[in-house]
Design a protein around this motif. Structure first.
Motif: not given
Ligand SMILES: [Zn+2]
Length: 280
Positions: A45, A257, A260
């Motif tokens: 990420c 992302c 996360c």
């Molecule tokens: Zn993320």
């Protein structure tokens, strides 16, 4: 002692901080050097990695890092282990009476016992410990810290703890089964270390992972990394590095992302998703 060359390189982006065991894990050095740890964070990420490198987000890994360092310091030297214990006493001992060692460290002691009583391991784990190496990969400065480096015999070892050495993970992208080594992309770290060791000392060394499981009865293995896995790692860096550098240097916006911990913590509900899009 190894005649380690000065860990200071001049690159197109200016003078680098000289690395030592005190500043190796500082974010200021992460800004100047790429590392396998941060490269993998960027792959996972970009938004979380940028927030972390800029000090705006601190993932809760302190305990895991401390347990890791407890284990590493044991195999570095008795002095290093004692120094670590003295320095981190408050974190190692229970706040409740009788203030014994916390469970994580008792478990780490079990892992230590598993390795230290194994002749195969002690014979192999010979060389310089916690060696900092630097170098360039495609013009980018990288850093690494090698757990055990044996230049005379031409190999290096990284200590890894894992849930279960034989556990099989499912990779939903490639739709294949994989080992814990591939799951955590340790071959990338091994490829980078092999390169940096060569650039620092002029010796090509073979990478090994000494793995121990965190099960009640810890399992153990010495694992080699086949060349084709190292080529895969090289190809991945080749493919992703220039984009990651652009993100790191503020030329390209980091992508979120949306999965996360960081993305969930900073999520804003400004769009509606279809029921069919939440299963990926
Ligand atoms: Zn993320």
């Amino acid at each position: 002692m190894l005649s380690q060359k000065e860990n200071q390189t001049q690159s197109r982006t200016g003078k680098r901080i000289s690395l030592n065991s005190e500043n190796y894990y500082d974010l200021t050095t992460d800004k100047q050097y790429q590392s396998p740890t941060f490269f993998k964070k960027f792959l996972a990420c970009e938004a979380a990695a940028m927030a972390e490198i800029n000090g705006k987000y601190k993932p809760d890994f302190k305990k895991a890092l401390l347990v890791g360092n407890y284990l590493h310091s044991y195999f570095e030297s008795p002095e290093a282990h004692q120094k670590f214990i003295d320095k981190n006493q408050d974190e190692l001992l229970s706040k409740r009476k009788p203030h014994g060692l916390l469970k994580e460290y008792k478990d780490a002691d079990k892992i230590i016992d598993t390795l230290k009583d194994d002749d195969g391991f002690t014979k192999l784990y010979q060389g310089s410990k916690e060696v900092i190496v630097t170098g360039q990969i495609d013009g980018v400065d990288w850093k690494g810290k090698v757990d055990c480096l044996n230049l005379e015999k031409g190999y290096f070892i990284d200590l890894k703890t894992t849930q279960d050495i034989l556990k099989v993970y499912w990779n939903s992208e490639t739709r294949t089964k994989e080992s814990f080594v591939a799951k955590w992309n340790y071959q990338l770290q091994m490829y980078v270390y092999k390169e940096l060791i060569y650039q620092t000392f002029g010796v090509w060394c073979d990478p090994y992972i000494a793995a121990v499981s965190k099960q009640d009865i810890p399992d153990k293995a010495i694992i080699s990394i086949p060349d084709e896995r190292l080529y895969e790692a090289e190809a991945l860096i080749d493919e992703k590095q220039s984009h990651i550098e652009d993100v790191k240097n503020g030329i390209v916006e980091p992508e979120r992302c949306e999965r996360c911990e960081y993305c969930i913590l900073t999520k804003k509900l400004n769009e509606i998703v279809s029921m069919d899009d939440i299963i990926n």
